[in-house]
Motif scaffolding. Structure first.
Motif, mmCIF file in Angstrom:
data_model
loop_
_atom_site.group_PDB
_atom_site.id
_atom_site.type_symbol
_atom_site.label_atom_id
_atom_site.label_comp_id
_atom_site.label_asym_id
_atom_site.label_seq_id
_atom_site.Cartn_x
_atom_site.Cartn_y
_atom_site.Cartn_z
ATOM 1 N N TYR A 11 -48.850 25.074 0.049
ATOM 2 C CA TYR A 11 -48.659 24.521 1.392
ATOM 3 C C TYR A 11 -48.721 22.984 1.333
ATOM 4 O O TYR A 11 -49.693 22.374 1.782
ATOM 5 C CB TYR A 11 -49.729 25.070 2.345
ATOM 6 C CG TYR A 11 -49.550 26.546 2.637
ATOM 7 C CD1 TYR A 11 -50.054 27.516 1.771
ATOM 8 C CD2 TYR A 11 -48.877 26.980 3.774
ATOM 9 C CE1 TYR A 11 -49.889 28.865 2.031
ATOM 10 C CE2 TYR A 11 -48.710 28.330 4.039
ATOM 11 C CZ TYR A 11 -49.215 29.263 3.168
ATOM 12 O OH TYR A 11 -49.042 30.603 3.428
ATOM 13 N N THR A 25 -41.964 22.837 4.568
ATOM 14 C CA THR A 25 -42.043 24.300 4.489
ATOM 15 C C THR A 25 -42.794 24.703 3.217
ATOM 16 O O THR A 25 -42.570 24.104 2.152
ATOM 17 C CB THR A 25 -40.619 24.893 4.448
ATOM 18 O OG1 THR A 25 -39.914 24.435 5.600
ATOM 19 C CG2 THR A 25 -40.657 26.412 4.447
ATOM 20 N N VAL A 28 -43.896 26.055 -0.235
ATOM 21 C CA VAL A 28 -43.084 26.287 -1.432
ATOM 22 C C VAL A 28 -43.591 27.541 -2.134
ATOM 23 O O VAL A 28 -44.792 27.657 -2.423
ATOM 24 C CB VAL A 28 -43.176 25.073 -2.385
ATOM 25 C CG1 VAL A 28 -42.443 25.360 -3.692
ATOM 26 C CG2 VAL A 28 -42.603 23.837 -1.707
ATOM 27 N N VAL A 59 -43.546 29.793 -5.429
ATOM 28 C CA VAL A 59 -43.253 29.668 -6.858
ATOM 29 C C VAL A 59 -43.504 31.022 -7.520
ATOM 30 O O VAL A 59 -44.545 31.647 -7.291
ATOM 31 C CB VAL A 59 -44.161 28.598 -7.507
ATOM 32 C CG1 VAL A 59 -43.848 28.478 -8.991
ATOM 33 C CG2 VAL A 59 -43.977 27.255 -6.820
ATOM 34 N N TYR A 71 -41.805 16.431 -3.941
ATOM 35 C CA TYR A 71 -43.200 16.664 -3.549
ATOM 36 C C TYR A 71 -44.072 15.432 -3.800
ATOM 37 O O TYR A 71 -45.303 15.521 -3.738
ATOM 38 C CB TYR A 71 -43.755 17.879 -4.303
ATOM 39 C CG TYR A 71 -42.825 19.062 -4.260
ATOM 40 C CD1 TYR A 71 -42.373 19.568 -3.041
ATOM 41 C CD2 TYR A 71 -42.366 19.661 -5.429
ATOM 42 C CE1 TYR A 71 -41.488 20.626 -2.997
ATOM 43 C CE2 TYR A 71 -41.483 20.723 -5.390
ATOM 44 C CZ TYR A 71 -41.046 21.201 -4.168
ATOM 45 O OH TYR A 71 -40.174 22.255 -4.131
#
Lengths: 444, 117
Positions: A24, A29, A31, A33, A85
């Motif tokens: 978060y 939004t 992510v 993984v 990011y």
């Protein structure tokens, strides 16, 4: 439409499991993984109580998650300004971990494996991987300022825990069996030390569950058997783990019975200096604690200099000194009040080296005798803790009661799960520690 | 007949020998009762190409992709039992033995493996 998993899915001879990590990052939004993109491996360490030290319950520790991600072109490198990011790979970012069988063709629900918050995030821009360490909610509780809590009388452990977590702004699941009452409830330590001491005093473990909630679990209760695992579905190997020093030959538990003292001097301040025509505000630690109530304040040494607005906690006092005079003064201030004095009653075995508890929150003979009985059995048991390497099941939670049946290891052991160290790198496995359930269930 | 083998969309020469190996990557291990169990990690393929002889111009088409480029992974497209399939692959060693020089160089014994990512 997905369906819930069962233990059978995780006990199958042939498994095909997947994990997902939801990160978060702030402002974007979440992510997701998986191993289909960047997830290389994960590892979790969950403990019902800290295993450092000898006392087999109560001391709190936060669960930990380690994640290794592939980081092509520095995607997950915190210092990479080209990463989408960038500036978001920071401490405190929430991470959720889930596991399930790969849909084939049945699609299963994801099984949660905890909610964590980033504590370290390391990767080189030129490196190909990123390493993330995250801890559960308790980690941040430990870092918060010491809880300010007024001394309360005759409050149950349940309500004490509830009020403490409410003061921290946290909803916790407190065991309803914690009805025994403290004669005096008070807090004199930082949060980690306090929760550890209260855990021992309340005969409870405090930890986070897979749904992220903090739970306080009373030890001495009958539990429903969660699962039986065998040589044929889960057990890879087992070892007897004598976690405590074998030289203990008995136990000793000291009950602290609190009583209110007579009025006494709780702080004496000599030559407190106040500027001319000024009001000085200060906070000082009390010399005698924990304070139940402040009864009076006496000043000497300076005319017309007064102490006003006195506010005291169990451990400190904040006050203002008003000096209307045209010249500075130094005054002596004495604070009087009542504090908690404790009277100790010790339950002990005959022995040379005793496993000991002396705990301020163990305030009843009942809990002291139960704790002493438990420790006695613990140090006397040939197998208090069983360590197992198993294929693992993400649905198991700390506190679950598991029966281990193994012909190979000549075991029929029923234990409470106190530690679960799981790894996932495409395959899933776990190292478990279970404490003998009969040590806890036999003393009710 | 035109080759049905492509790397990153580029057709390259049909090999003399084309071998597909299929693997299940697992952590197979024995339980305490000696039963074998395991987690399936992935299914992977290995594609082995061999050319008994190949002209330099044809070989260079292949090498331009799997050797000259700095990319590690390529998209292989091939026909398997009349079905077009793809795989993301990387390569291992690429041995080649010189057979003939001159205006049209020819290499023999060229072989390489394309291993699924």
């Amino acid at each position: 439409m997905s369906i819930p998993t069962t233990d059978a899915e995780y006990n199958k001879a042939s498994r095909y499991l997947q994990q997902k990590v939801i990160i978060y990052f702030p402002g974007i939004t979440p992510v997701v993984v998986t191993r289909d993109d960047y997830l290389i491996s994960t590892g979790t360490l969950e403990e019902a109580h800290a295993t450092s030290g000898s006392i087999p319950f109560g001391k709190v520790s936060s669960n930990e998650l380690n994640i290794k991600l592939s980081s092509p072109n520095g995607l997950f490198a915190p210092s990479n300004k080209l990463s989408p990011y960038y500036s978001k790979m920071i401490r405190g970012v929430k991470i959720e971990l889930y596991t399930r069988p790969v849909p084939d063709p049945i699609e299963y629900d994801w099984d949660p494996m905890g909610v964590y918050y980033v504590t370290t995030w390391s990767a080189q821009v030129t490196g190909i991987t990123a390493d993330i360490t995250a801890n559960d909610k308790l980690y941040d509780v430990f870092k918060l300022s010491q809880i300010v809590y007024p001394i309360k009388r005759e409050i149950s452990y349940h309500d004490f825990y509830s009020e403490v977590f409410a003061a921290l702004g946290i909803t916790a699941e407190i065991d309803v069996l914690l009805t025994n009452k403290l004669r005096y409830a008070y807090i004199m330590q930082d949060n980690k030390a306090f929760l550890s001491e209260l855990g021992v005093g309340a005969l409870s473990d405090c930890y986070c569950k897979h749904n992220g909630n903090i739970v306080v679990n009373y030890l001495y209760k009958q539990r429903v058997l969660r699962a039986t695992i065998t040589d044929g579905d889960q057990i890879i190997d087992a070892t007897i783990n004598q976690t405590i020093d074998m030289s203990y030959d008995g136990s000793e538990v000291t009950c602290n019975l609190p009583q209110e003292s007579a009025e006494q001097n709780v702080l004496s301040v000599k030559n407190f200096s106040v500027s001319a025509s000024a009001t000085e505000t200060t906070t000082m630690l009390l010399s005698s604690t924990p304070l139940i109530r402040m009864s009076k304040v006496a000043t000497t040494g300076a005319p017309q200099v007064h102490v006003i607005n006195v506010n005291a906690t169990p451990s400190e006092v904040t006050f203002e000194v008003q000096n209307p005079n045209a010249s500075p003064y130094g005054i002596n201030i004495d604070f009087f009040g009542t504090i908690i004095n404790t009277y100790k009653v010790t339950y002990k075995d005959e022995g040379v080296k005793l496993l000991s508890i002396d705990n301020k929150y163990m305030q009843s003979f009942l809990y002291a005798s139960m704790a002493k009985d438990y420790l006695h059995k613990y140090v006397s048991s040939e197998l208090p803790v069983l360590s197992l390497n198993v294929r693992g099941n993400p649905k198991w939670e700390l506190g679950d009661k598991l029966r281990i049946v193994s012909e190979r290891y000549h075991l029929d052991f029923t234990g409470i799960l106190i530690s679960n160290k799981s790894t996932y790198d495409g395959s899933f496995s776990s190292a478990l520690k279970l404490i003998d359930a009969t040590l806890l269930e036999g003393v009710i | 007949m035109q080759s049905q083998h492509k790397l990153d969309g580029n057709i390259f020469k049909r090999p003399s020998t084309f071998l597909i190996e299929r693997y299940k990557v697992t952590n197979l291990q024995r339980l305490a009762n000696a039963d074998m169990v395991g987690d399936l990690l992935a299914k992977k393929r290995k594609f082995s190409y061999k050319y008994d002889s190949i002209q330099a111009s044809e070989l260079n088409k292949i090498l331009d992709i799997i050797w000259e480029s700095n990319s590690l992974f390529y998209t292989l497209t091939y026909i398997e039992s009349n079905v077009e399939k793809t795989a993301i692959v990387y390569t291992g060693a690429i041995p080649s033995e010189l057979y003939r020089t001159g205006s049209n160089w020819v290499w023999k014994g060229v072989s390489f493996d394309l291993i699924e990512k």
